[in-house]
Design a protein around this motif. Structure first.
Motif, PDB file in Angstrom:
ATOM      1  N   UNK A 289       0.832  -1.196   0.000  1.00  0.00           N
ATOM      2  CA  UNK A 289       0.000   0.000   0.000  1.00  0.00           C
ATOM      3  C   UNK A 289       0.871   1.251   0.000  1.00  0.00           C
ATOM      4  N   UNK A 290       0.580   2.175  -0.906  1.00  0.00           N
ATOM      5  CA  UNK A 290       1.441   3.368  -1.001  1.00  0.00           C
ATOM      6  C   UNK A 290       1.417   4.223   0.266  1.00  0.00           C
ATOM      7  N   UNK A 291       0.333   4.142   1.014  1.00  0.00           N
ATOM      8  CA  UNK A 291       0.224   4.993   2.197  1.00  0.00           C
ATOM      9  C   UNK A 291       1.327   4.712   3.207  1.00  0.00           C
ATOM     10  N   UNK A 292       1.851   3.511   3.159  1.00  0.00           N
ATOM     11  CA  UNK A 292       2.887   3.153   4.113  1.00  0.00           C
ATOM     12  C   UNK A 292       4.149   3.992   3.911  1.00  0.00           C
ATOM     13  N   UNK A 293       4.313   4.513   2.676  1.00  0.00           N
ATOM     14  CA  UNK A 293       5.513   5.313   2.395  1.00  0.00           C
ATOM     15  C   UNK A 293       5.337   6.773   2.812  1.00  0.00           C
ATOM     16  N   UNK A 294       4.086   7.184   2.884  1.00  0.00           N
ATOM     17  CA  UNK A 294       3.831   8.607   3.171  1.00  0.00           C
ATOM     18  C   UNK A 294       4.154   8.926   4.623  1.00  0.00           C
ATOM     19  N   UNK A 295       4.391  10.197   4.871  1.00  0.00           N
ATOM     20  CA  UNK A 295       4.697  10.555   6.245  1.00  0.00           C
ATOM     21  C   UNK A 295       3.424  10.876   7.009  1.00  0.00           C
ATOM     22  N   UNK A 296       2.335  11.131   6.265  1.00  0.00           N
ATOM     23  CA  UNK A 296       1.088  11.448   6.932  1.00  0.00           C
ATOM     24  C   UNK A 296      -0.032  10.550   6.414  1.00  0.00           C
ATOM     25  N   UNK A 297      -0.710   9.909   7.321  1.00  0.00           N
ATOM     26  CA  UNK A 297      -1.755   8.972   6.924  1.00  0.00           C
ATOM     27  C   UNK A 297      -3.048   9.339   7.646  1.00  0.00           C
ATOM     28  N   UNK A 298      -4.150   9.271   6.942  1.00  0.00           N
ATOM     29  CA  UNK A 298      -5.452   9.534   7.569  1.00  0.00           C
ATOM     30  C   UNK A 298      -6.343   8.310   7.395  1.00  0.00           C
ATOM     31  N   UNK A 299      -7.069   7.966   8.416  1.00  0.00           N
ATOM     32  CA  UNK A 299      -7.925   6.777   8.321  1.00  0.00           C
ATOM     33  C   UNK A 299      -9.153   6.937   9.212  1.00  0.00           C
ATOM     34  N   UNK A 300     -10.070   6.018   9.047  1.00  0.00           N
ATOM     35  CA  UNK A 300     -11.257   5.980   9.881  1.00  0.00           C
ATOM     36  C   UNK A 300     -11.537   4.504  10.174  1.00  0.00           C
ATOM     37  N   UNK A 301     -11.743   4.125  11.408  1.00  0.00           N
ATOM     38  CA  UNK A 301     -12.044   2.720  11.696  1.00  0.00           C
ATOM     39  C   UNK A 301     -13.388   2.323  11.111  1.00  0.00           C
ATOM     40  N   UNK A 302     -13.472   1.093  10.577  1.00  0.00           N
ATOM     41  CA  UNK A 302     -14.733   0.628  10.014  1.00  0.00           C
ATOM     42  C   UNK A 302     -15.650   0.146  11.132  1.00  0.00           C
ATOM     43  N   UNK A 303     -15.074  -0.704  11.979  1.00  0.00           N
ATOM     44  CA  UNK A 303     -15.847  -1.183  13.125  1.00  0.00           C
ATOM     45  C   UNK A 303     -15.123  -0.756  14.383  1.00  0.00           C
ATOM     46  N   UNK A 304     -15.864  -0.262  15.357  1.00  0.00           N
ATOM     47  CA  UNK A 304     -15.210   0.288  16.538  1.00  0.00           C
ATOM     48  C   UNK A 304     -16.157   0.245  17.709  1.00  0.00           C
ATOM     49  N   UNK A 305     -15.628   0.531  18.867  1.00  0.00           N
ATOM     50  CA  UNK A 305     -16.470   0.551  20.056  1.00  0.00           C
ATOM     51  C   UNK A 305     -15.918   1.559  21.049  1.00  0.00           C
ATOM     52  N   UNK A 306     -16.851   2.210  21.763  1.00  0.00           N
ATOM     53  CA  UNK A 306     -16.451   3.204  22.772  1.00  0.00           C
ATOM     54  C   UNK A 306     -16.686   2.648  24.156  1.00  0.00           C
ATOM     55  N   UNK A 307     -15.713   2.831  25.033  1.00  0.00           N
ATOM     56  CA  UNK A 307     -15.938   2.517  26.444  1.00  0.00           C
ATOM     57  C   UNK A 307     -15.677   3.773  27.243  1.00  0.00           C
ATOM     58  N   UNK A 308     -16.604   4.154  28.108  1.00  0.00           N
ATOM     59  CA  UNK A 308     -16.407   5.357  28.921  1.00  0.00           C
ATOM     60  C   UNK A 308     -15.091   5.238  29.691  1.00  0.00           C
ATOM     61  N   UNK A 309     -14.377   6.350  29.789  1.00  0.00           N
ATOM     62  CA  UNK A 309     -13.106   6.317  30.513  1.00  0.00           C
ATOM     63  C   UNK A 309     -13.388   6.016  31.979  1.00  0.00           C
ATOM     64  N   UNK A 310     -12.543   5.162  32.543  1.00  0.00           N
ATOM     65  CA  UNK A 310     -12.776   4.720  33.915  1.00  0.00           C
ATOM     66  C   UNK A 310     -12.504   5.856  34.889  1.00  0.00           C
TER      67      UNK A 310
END
Lengths: 346, 294
Positions: free
Chosen positions: A325-346
């Protein structure tokens, strides 16, 4: 045989090894107790066996309360981590031991015991080794003999403590498939303890994830992996990345930027975002995404693992990219998780 | 994962790597030193004992042994060993079991206590019994009132012998049992065996070589004990003289043949013990090896 563990607490010298654990094990099920060391999984197994007594709570075998029954009365087959084969007895005598020590009419004749022993040896694919001593067997063979010995007493439940813990990786994998086959043939209700998640997820019908004397989650391999119900399970099972975030107006924010994930149900305030490193999509530009500079990049088998520094606090987060993947060579990468979950901070 | 190695008393052969092998000269020197030492301090005395015993011919030897007092000493020694060794086997197994398999308060204390006879001079242990059971002793009056004779009689000798020999069996078994742990016993219980069956079929076979070794040592010491027995025996000829005591009496009476004849029996006992142990190891070598691996 169904086994029900009800509100069991177990203390050793006042130190709680299990805190209020409840678990229903279905008849004929193959179930794994999975957790790091010190999570209480072996203690739970030994409690079911009757090798330990609960400090509080009960253990039921079917309808019968077995909490105060001895291990002999419970009629369980227990396979020990280091097999505990009787070293001065041949393989056949080891397997026949449980029948030999019976009393009165329930005790089969010597001939019958021999027959049962070689039958079980056939089942565990060790025919012809009757006369060997344990010291003359390989680790994998000892493991099979231990299982045959436990099954000889026709146990109501089969309990295995780290059954493959002392074997090398190759033998482990073979025995795993073999154990599954044996279970499917004999249909014993089987509980095994492991710290190896691959083993648990691959082998068991259901997995019980434990941590610090508590059950964190019970479910199938899919449940556990896809919908972990706690930060611990997310972190313990499979790879995971986490970032501290905050929730405001139903949106997830890192520092002062929204990252394009909406969480209308989540409570407002500080939280931790969990996602799988491989389950992300890369995006161009950044209005609503997680962006960072590449801090490190490692090749791991078929993928490339990239560590990104994000936000002002130099928080590091790991994602996985295809090798080319070309992004691996770049110094800046942007992404968004497809599946994720939030847990309230303890 | 290394399996626990079980210590065995069979000789342990290991292939030598060239790197740790000494030069031929060094090896020869070491071996000569070892053999010379054993020869002077062990073999020579043994030869002298038998030499002296037979110095006046086999007739004199036989006559010395057929002396009624000597016969009585032999009988007493056998009796004392026959009582104290089985008792110490029971005690040794119980103590080793308790120490190796359970956690309890006072465990360290019990372990230290077991070593006491090793660290205390046998004469002192004899004296303790005199203080306890003697006419002026703590229990002397009570015993006398009830007509029980312990001191200067067989019971006193047996008690002193038990005291002196009780570490032997326990000391052999404790490290062995500790190393083996509870796993085998738990396995036997899980297979439905009761406590007695577990002990008989699993625990005992696991420790039998250590136990046998302990019994042999215990027996050798029980028959050979001098100091403690000397204090409590009273040296009554034909009644409370054990073999070692009898040897001393005969020797002090310049009866060299008699003294060495009895001594040769004790030396013979040592040899028999040694041979027995070696034979057992040869006969059951494979089984010992099996006990060791796993």
């Amino acid at each position: 045989m169904e086994v029900r563990v009800a509100n069991v607490r177990k203390e050793f010298d006042r130190f709680p090894a299990l805190r209020d654990v409840s678990l229903d094990i279905k008849s004929g099920e193959l179930i794994a107790l999975l957790g790091p060391s010190g999570s209480g999984k072996t203690t739970l197994l030994r409690l079911i066996a009757g090798l330990e007594r609960p400090t509080r709570g009960n253990i039921f075998f079917g309808e019968e309360d077995a909490s105060h029954k001895s291990i002999q009365e419970r009629n369980v087959g227990f396979v020990f981590q280091h097999y505990a084969l009787f070293r001065h007895m041949t393989v056949a005598d080891n397997i026949g031991f449980g029948l030999k020590v019976r009393h009165g009419p329930t005790r089969p004749s010597a001939q019958e015991i021999r027959r049962r022993a070689s039958e079980l040896l056939d089942l565990v694919q060790l025919s012809g080794l009757e006369k060997r001593y344990p010291a003359q067997l390989s680790g994998g063979q000892r493991q099979r003999v231990a299982l045959a010995r436990a099954m000889a007493i026709e146990p109501r439940v089969l309990l295995l403590d780290e059954p493959f813990g002392a074997l090398d990786a190759q033998v482990r994998r073979e025995l795993r498939r073999w154990l599954r086959d044996i279970h499917d043939t004999t249909g014993h209700t089987t509980v095994f303890v492991t710290h190896d998640q691959e083993e648990a997820l691959e082998l068991a019908d259901r997995v019980v994830v434990m941590s610090q004397g508590r059950i964190e989650q019970v479910g199938t391999a899919d449940d556990i992996y896809d919908t972990p119900n706690s930060p611990f399970v997310y972190g313990f099972i499979g790879e995971s990345s986490s970032v501290p975030v905050k929730v405001e107006d139903g949106q997830v924010w890192i520092a002062d930027r929204p990252i394009g994930l909406s969480a209308p149900q989540a409570p407002e305030g500080q939280a931790t975002l969990f996602f799988r490193p491989h389950d992300v999509e890369l995006v161009d530009g950044c209005s609503g995404c997680i962006a960072g500079t590449v801090a490190a990049s490692r090749r791991v088998a078929g993928t490339r693992r990239v560590e990104l520094e994000i936000g002002g606090e130099r928080q590091r987060v790991e994602i996985e990219l295809p090798v080319d993947h070309p992004a691996a060579q770049k110094s800046r990468v942007a992404f968004r998780p497809r599946r994720w979950k939030l847990f309230p901070a303890a | 994962m290394a399996d626990p190695e079980i210590k065995s008393y069979a000789p342990h052969h290991e292939s030598q790597s060239a790197a740790v092998t000494e030069s031929p000269t060094a090896r020869a020197v070491l071996m000569i030193v070892a053999f010379a030492f054993l020869g002077v301090f062990l073999l020579l005395p043994l030869i002298i004992v038998f030499n002296e015993a037979f110095s006046k011919g086999i007739g004199a030897y036989a006559e010395a042994l057929s002396n009624p007092d000597t016969r009585s000493a032999i009988r007493l020694t056998l009796l004392v060993a026959a009582i104290s060794v089985p008792l110490n086997v029971v005690f040794g197994i119980s103590a080793a079991w308790a120490i190796a398999k359970f956690e309890f308060k006072g465990k360290a204390f019990l372990t230290t206590l077991i070593d006491l006879p090793f660290s205390v001079s046998p004469v002192i242990s004899g004296l303790v019994y005199v203080l306890l059971f003697g006419a002026q002793g703590l229990l002397g009056g009570w015993l006398k009132a009830h007509g029980i004779v312990i001191l200067f009689a067989v019971p006193g000798i047996v008690l002193a012998t038990i005291f002196v020999t009780f570490p032997f069996v326990a000391r052999e078994l404790i490290p062995l049992m500790q190393e083996q742990g509870n796993g085998d016993e738990e396995a036997a219980l899980s297979l439905g065996a009761n406590g007695w069956q577990t002990f008989w079929y699993v625990t005992l076979p696991n420790v039998k070589w250590g136990l046998l070794y302990g019994v042999l040592l215990c027996n050798a010491r029980a028959m050979g004990e001098f100091g403690a027995v000397s204090v409590v025996s009273g040296h009554i000829r034909g009644l409370t003289n054990t073999m070692p005591l009898h040897v001393e009496i005969l020797y002090n009476e310049y009866n060299a043949v008699g003294a060495f004849a009895v001594a040769s029996l004790l030396a013979g006992l040592a040899l028999v013990t040694l041979v027995l142990k070696t034979l057992l190891e040869m006969r059951y070598g494979a089984e010992i090896a099996a006990t060791r691996g796993h």
